[in-house]
Design a protein around this motif. Structure first.
Motif, PDB file in Angstrom:
ATOM      1  N   GLU A   1      91.218  70.160  68.396  1.00 10.33           N
ATOM      2  CA  GLU A   1      89.890  70.280  67.771  1.00 10.33           C
ATOM      3  C   GLU A   1      89.920  71.232  66.580  1.00 10.33           C
ATOM      4  O   GLU A   1      89.249  71.012  65.581  1.00 10.33           O
ATOM      5  CB  GLU A   1      88.863  70.809  68.776  1.00 10.33           C
ATOM      6  CG  GLU A   1      88.419  69.827  69.812  1.00 10.33           C
ATOM      7  CD  GLU A   1      87.536  70.470  70.873  1.00 10.33           C
ATOM      8  OE1 GLU A   1      87.189  71.666  70.766  1.00 10.33           O
ATOM      9  OE2 GLU A   1      87.183  69.758  71.834  1.00 10.33           O
ATOM     10  N   LYS A   2      90.689  72.299  66.707  1.00  6.97           N
ATOM     11  CA  LYS A   2      90.773  73.318  65.658  1.00  6.97           C
ATOM     12  C   LYS A   2      91.781  72.955  64.572  1.00  6.97           C
ATOM     13  O   LYS A   2      91.917  73.667  63.587  1.00  6.97           O
ATOM     14  CB  LYS A   2      91.152  74.674  66.263  1.00  6.97           C
ATOM     15  CG  LYS A   2      90.084  75.267  67.138  1.00  6.97           C
ATOM     16  CD  LYS A   2      88.907  75.687  66.293  1.00  6.97           C
ATOM     17  CE  LYS A   2      87.915  76.509  67.060  1.00  6.97           C
ATOM     18  NZ  LYS A   2      86.833  76.988  66.196  1.00  6.97           N
ATOM     19  N   ALA A   3      92.515  71.864  64.753  1.00  4.95           N
ATOM     20  CA  ALA A   3      93.571  71.443  63.829  1.00  4.95           C
ATOM     21  C   ALA A   3      94.616  72.552  63.655  1.00  4.95           C
ATOM     22  O   ALA A   3      95.079  72.838  62.554  1.00  4.95           O
ATOM     23  CB  ALA A   3      92.987  71.013  62.488  1.00  4.95           C
ATOM     24  N   ALA A   4      94.990  73.167  64.765  1.00  2.95           N
ATOM     25  CA  ALA A   4      95.954  74.270  64.753  1.00  2.95           C
ATOM     26  C   ALA A   4      97.387  73.753  64.709  1.00  2.95           C
ATOM     27  O   ALA A   4      97.698  72.720  65.296  1.00  2.95           O
ATOM     28  CB  ALA A   4      95.764  75.136  65.998  1.00  2.95           C
ATOM     29  N   GLN A   5      98.244  74.477  64.020  1.00  7.51           N
ATOM     30  CA  GLN A   5      99.676  74.224  64.070  1.00  7.51           C
ATOM     31  C   GLN A   5     100.323  75.080  65.171  1.00  7.51           C
ATOM     32  O   GLN A   5     101.366  74.729  65.709  1.00  7.51           O
ATOM     33  CB  GLN A   5     100.345  74.548  62.726  1.00  7.51           C
ATOM     34  CG  GLN A   5     100.138  73.492  61.662  1.00  7.51           C
ATOM     35  CD  GLN A   5      98.800  73.651  60.960  1.00  7.51           C
ATOM     36  OE1 GLN A   5      98.382  74.751  60.646  1.00  7.51           O
ATOM     37  NE2 GLN A   5      98.115  72.550  60.743  1.00  7.51           N
ATOM     38  N   ILE A   6      99.665  76.209  65.478  1.00  4.95           N
ATOM     39  CA  ILE A   6     100.151  77.134  66.507  1.00  4.95           C
ATOM     40  C   ILE A   6      98.988  77.474  67.426  1.00  4.95           C
ATOM     41  O   ILE A   6      97.882  77.759  66.951  1.00  4.95           O
ATOM     42  CB  ILE A   6     100.711  78.427  65.886  1.00  4.95           C
ATOM     43  CG1 ILE A   6     101.882  78.118  64.955  1.00  4.95           C
ATOM     44  CG2 ILE A   6     101.135  79.419  66.973  1.00  4.95           C
ATOM     45  CD1 ILE A   6     102.349  79.319  64.146  1.00  4.95           C
ATOM     46  N   ALA A   7      99.229  77.467  68.744  1.00  2.00           N
ATOM     47  CA  ALA A   7      98.237  77.889  69.727  1.00  2.00           C
ATOM     48  C   ALA A   7      98.846  79.015  70.556  1.00  2.00           C
ATOM     49  O   ALA A   7      99.881  78.818  71.202  1.00  2.00           O
ATOM     50  CB  ALA A   7      97.818  76.729  70.615  1.00  2.00           C
ATOM     51  N   CYS A   8      98.220  80.174  70.520  1.00  2.00           N
ATOM     52  CA  CYS A   8      98.712  81.355  71.239  1.00  2.00           C
ATOM     53  C   CYS A   8      97.805  81.639  72.430  1.00  2.00           C
ATOM     54  O   CYS A   8      96.585  81.589  72.302  1.00  2.00           O
ATOM     55  CB  CYS A   8      98.712  82.572  70.324  1.00  2.00           C
ATOM     56  SG  CYS A   8      99.635  82.369  68.800  1.00  2.00           S
ATOM     57  N   PHE A   9      98.415  81.952  73.558  1.00  2.11           N
ATOM     58  CA  PHE A   9      97.641  82.241  74.759  1.00  2.11           C
ATOM     59  C   PHE A   9      98.443  83.160  75.675  1.00  2.11           C
ATOM     60  O   PHE A   9      99.641  83.347  75.503  1.00  2.11           O
ATOM     61  CB  PHE A   9      97.272  80.943  75.493  1.00  2.11           C
ATOM     62  CG  PHE A   9      98.457  80.198  76.056  1.00  2.11           C
ATOM     63  CD1 PHE A   9      98.775  80.288  77.394  1.00  2.11           C
ATOM     64  CD2 PHE A   9      99.258  79.403  75.236  1.00  2.11           C
ATOM     65  CE1 PHE A   9      99.862  79.603  77.925  1.00  2.11           C
ATOM     66  CE2 PHE A   9     100.341  78.713  75.749  1.00  2.11           C
ATOM     67  CZ  PHE A   9     100.645  78.814  77.097  1.00  2.11           C
ATOM     68  N   GLY A  10      97.762  83.738  76.639  1.00  2.00           N
ATOM     69  CA  GLY A  10      98.401  84.620  77.613  1.00  2.00           C
ATOM     70  C   GLY A  10      97.994  84.209  79.013  1.00  2.00           C
ATOM     71  O   GLY A  10      98.134  83.066  79.400  1.00  2.00           O
TER      72      GLY A  10
END
Length: 170
Positions: free
Chosen positions: A97-106
């Motif tokens: 949805e955000k058109a992200a190339q990278i998704a960071c999470f913990g």
């Protein structure tokens, strides 16, 4: 583009400052994926893009954020709102949805990186309570045109040699 990514420091202050200070001048963005358990404006988080984790009670941090850095879209969330301990599917929908190339999470405290549908997913692990490994970890992602490298470091700044990931990206 070079991003410093850390998560789940759970109240550590001087330790967090030390790790961030080590890399502050060599990266384009500093990211904390939540559960810092520190207040917004704390000196350890100066200049850091921080999201709210499930243990960040009373904080004014956002649940997620999206930043474009040198044309690379980076989506950041803690992960508890997307059930990342069970599946990455809801997180992948949000990254798309955000058109992200990278998704960071913990949230899970489990360090790792993978690519799915052209998006690089990065969990930096934890510098306080790592799971599935002994090393207390954080990472740096370098993203250039069609290649990305995610390099994990232990608390002392030594590269975790079996946790250097190379990705071909679109």
């Amino acid at each position: 583009m070079k991003a410093f990514i850390i998560s789940d420091s759970h109240g550590l202050e001087s330790e967090l400052e030390k790790v961030i200070h080590r890399h502050r001048e060599e990266v384009d963005i500093l990211i904390h994926c939540g559960d810092s358990e520190l207040e917004e404006g704390h000196s350890a988080l100066k200049g850091v893009n921080v999201v709210k984790g499930n243990c960040d009670f009373g904080s004014d941090f956002p649940d997620d954020l999206f930043e474009k850095v040198q044309g690379v879209g980076i989506y950041v969330t803690h992960g508890h709102l997307y059930n990342v301990k069970m599946t990455h599917v809801p997180l992948s929908y949000r990254a798309e949805e955000k058109a992200a190339q990278i998704a960071c999470f913990g949230h899970s405290h489990v360090a790792g990186a993978f690519v799915e549908n052209g998006v690089i997913y990065i969990n930096p692990g934890s510098i306080r309570l790592p799971r599935n490994r002994e090393e207390k970890t954080y990472c740096i992602c370098e993203y250039h045109k069609t290649k990305a490298t995610v390099t994990y470091y232990d608390y002392d700044g030594k590269i975790v040699t079996d946790m250097v990931y190379h990705f071909e990206v679109n």
